[in-house]
Scaffold this motif. Structure first.
Motif, PDB file in Angstrom:
ATOM      1  N   MET A   1       2.693 -17.528  88.704  1.00 15.30           N
ATOM      2  CA  MET A   1       1.822 -18.699  88.881  1.00 15.30           C
ATOM      3  C   MET A   1       1.263 -19.134  87.528  1.00 15.30           C
ATOM      4  O   MET A   1       0.651 -18.335  86.823  1.00 15.30           O
ATOM      5  CB  MET A   1       0.686 -18.337  89.838  1.00 15.30           C
ATOM      6  N   ASP A  19       1.336 -17.171  82.790  1.00 23.75           N
ATOM      7  CA  ASP A  19       2.162 -17.191  83.987  1.00 23.75           C
ATOM      8  C   ASP A  19       2.039 -15.794  84.585  1.00 23.75           C
ATOM      9  O   ASP A  19       2.601 -14.840  84.029  1.00 23.75           O
ATOM     10  CB  ASP A  19       3.613 -17.526  83.615  1.00 23.75           C
ATOM     11  N   ASP A  20       1.268 -15.637  85.632  1.00 24.80           N
ATOM     12  CA  ASP A  20       0.872 -14.320  86.161  1.00 24.80           C
ATOM     13  C   ASP A  20       0.274 -13.477  85.020  1.00 24.80           C
ATOM     14  O   ASP A  20      -0.663 -13.913  84.401  1.00 24.80           O
ATOM     15  CB  ASP A  20       2.030 -13.641  86.892  1.00 24.80           C
ATOM     16  N   GLU A  72      -0.438 -24.815  87.716  1.00 17.33           N
ATOM     17  CA  GLU A  72      -0.697 -24.717  89.173  1.00 17.33           C
ATOM     18  C   GLU A  72      -2.163 -24.468  89.511  1.00 17.33           C
ATOM     19  O   GLU A  72      -2.553 -24.515  90.676  1.00 17.33           O
ATOM     20  CB  GLU A  72       0.154 -23.594  89.771  1.00 17.33           C
ATOM     21  N   ALA A 306      -4.892 -16.221  87.696  1.00 18.36           N
ATOM     22  CA  ALA A 306      -3.579 -16.295  88.353  1.00 18.36           C
ATOM     23  C   ALA A 306      -3.522 -15.304  89.507  1.00 18.36           C
ATOM     24  O   ALA A 306      -3.004 -15.611  90.595  1.00 18.36           O
ATOM     25  CB  ALA A 306      -2.471 -16.005  87.337  1.00 18.36           C
ATOM     26  N   TYR A 307      -4.080 -14.098  89.268  1.00 14.09           N
ATOM     27  CA  TYR A 307      -4.065 -13.081  90.332  1.00 14.09           C
ATOM     28  C   TYR A 307      -4.875 -13.569  91.538  1.00 14.09           C
ATOM     29  O   TYR A 307      -4.432 -13.499  92.671  1.00 14.09           O
ATOM     30  CB  TYR A 307      -4.615 -11.741  89.804  1.00 14.09           C
ATOM     31  N   LEU A 309      -5.805 -16.685  92.321  1.00  9.81           N
ATOM     32  CA  LEU A 309      -5.212 -17.875  92.960  1.00  9.81           C
ATOM     33  C   LEU A 309      -4.032 -17.479  93.848  1.00  9.81           C
ATOM     34  O   LEU A 309      -3.867 -18.003  94.953  1.00  9.81           O
ATOM     35  CB  LEU A 309      -4.767 -18.877  91.895  1.00  9.81           C
ATOM     36  N   SER A 310      -3.208 -16.531  93.360  1.00  9.61           N
ATOM     37  CA  SER A 310      -2.026 -16.131  94.133  1.00  9.61           C
ATOM     38  C   SER A 310      -2.427 -15.438  95.434  1.00  9.61           C
ATOM     39  O   SER A 310      -1.626 -15.318  96.350  1.00  9.61           O
ATOM     40  CB  SER A 310      -1.117 -15.230  93.302  1.00  9.61           C
ATOM     41  N   ARG A 311      -3.674 -14.948  95.473  1.00  4.54           N
ATOM     42  CA  ARG A 311      -4.157 -14.313  96.712  1.00  4.54           C
ATOM     43  C   ARG A 311      -5.076 -15.236  97.515  1.00  4.54           C
ATOM     44  O   ARG A 311      -5.838 -14.798  98.365  1.00  4.54           O
ATOM     45  CB  ARG A 311      -4.852 -12.997  96.392  1.00  4.54           C
TER      46      ARG A 311
END
Ligand code: KG4
Ligand code: ZN
Length: 328
Positions: A1, A19-20, A72, A306-307, A309-311
């Motif tokens: 992400m 990115d991540d 993102e 990123a962590y 947001l991805s969750r």
């Protein structure tokens, strides 16, 4: 992400694209404007953030080879830190989030420091202990899982970097004094003066650095100027040895009590040469971020962002700045 991240909590303006856990760009400007004042001046800090944040955002995007459309999400430090400095980053991030219709995620600066270790060590997995040591913080945290923290201890008075900076000031060295004291200490005799270690009554894993700072002040005052100038390296070495022993002994207690043999040391003071030498001698696995990710930086805010947001975590556009935000 892919995330665009901002860090403006103190005297570093920093913008990154990640990115991540991978950093694509990390542009940081340390404000040198404060050095002649011997500490950070909030009004100047906020103005300097405002002066540079726009062009640094363009630079971070350019260096990462991305455009705003590729991003993102937008991550930003919303506390703890100086209110006026935090406000610059938060307002800038909110504006972009709204204009681009991309999610906003507010990040706790301390969580950013905890995540900074994953940039160089993505293989490190919880549980581990994180020792956060900087100019504003001294926290010992049990990272039970990603985003799951237990605060084991913290400083009851000065932060460790702050003690370094104040001792440096007493010795007539410039700000920030930590790296200078460290350098001088390497050429001095650490047994020259025996500075006292604090006896902490409250909390087994707490820290205190005001006692040693006062001991250095009294020692300097009791000796003549010539003596102090002649033995400045020995005074720095003796101070540094005591400080690193305090950090190591407390961390070791937690390692043994919680049976966790992995320790991450993060924040500006994680650059300290004696700390980097001593910790691996006593702890099975020690992890340090590389230099640019020890100092305050937006990359660490980006990887935490990123962590999160991805969750599915999101912040609303009402996100406040929280100068006294705690980790838990
Ligand atoms: O993490 P950081 O950039 O900003 C804060 O969040 O405070 O840390 C800056 C602090 C300063 O107090 C500086 O003197 C200290 O880290 N520092 C050091 C060393 N390099 C930086 N302290 C001791 N030894 C060092 N080598
Ligand atoms: Zn910091």
């Amino acid at each position: 992400m892919k995330v665009l991240a901002f860090e403006t909590s103190c005297d570093e303006t920093s913008v990154a694209v990640v990115d991540d856990f991978k950093v694509m760009s990390n542009v940081t400007r340390t404000q040198l404007e404060h050095s002649r004042f011997g500490g950070v001046v909030p009004e100047i800090a906020a103005r300097e953030h405002l002066r540079y944040i726009y062009q640094m955002t363009k630079q971070a995007l350019d260096e990462s080879g991305s455009s705003l459309e590729d991003v993102e999400g937008i991550a930003v430090t919303y506390g703890p830190g100086l209110a006026s400095s935090l406000l610059v980053g938060v307002v800038f991030a909110k504006t972009l989030s709204q204009a681009l219709e991309k999610p906003l995620i507010g990040i706790n600066h301390l969580e950013g420091h905890i995540f900074s270790v994953f940039i160089d060590h993505p293989e490190l997995e919880p549980p581990f202990i994180s020792l956060i040591v900087s100019g504003g913080h001294t926290e010992l945290v049990l990272v039970e899982d990603y985003l799951k923290y237990e605060l084991l201890g913290e400083t009851l008075d000065d932060a460790v970097g702050e003690a370094y900076d104040k001792v440096a000031k007493m010795l007539g060295l410039s700000y920030p004094g930590g790296p200078i004291v460290d350098k001088l200490a390497n050429e001095g005799d650490e047994n020259f003066v025996k500075f006292p270690k604090p006896r902490i009554k409250k909390g087994k894993y707490n820290f205190s650095f005001s006692g040693i700072k006062t001991a250095v002040r009294n020692y300097i005052a009791s000796k003549g100027e010539d003596f102090v100038r002649k033995h400045i390296k020995d005074i720095c070495a003796s101070f540094q040895r005591t400080v690193v022993d305090i950090l190591l002994e407390t961390t070791l207690k937690a390692v043994e009590d919680f049976k966790v043999d992995k320790v991450a040391v993060v924040g500006g003071v994680a650059l300290n040469s004696l700390l980097r030498k001593e910790f691996p001698k006593h702890i099975p696995q020690v992890f340090f971020p590389s230099k640019q990710y020890c100092m305050d930086n937006a990359a660490m805010i980006g990887v935490a962002g990123a962590y999160r947001l991805s969750r599915g975590f999101r912040s609303s556009l009402d996100l406040p700045v929280e100068p006294s935000l705690r980790l838990v």
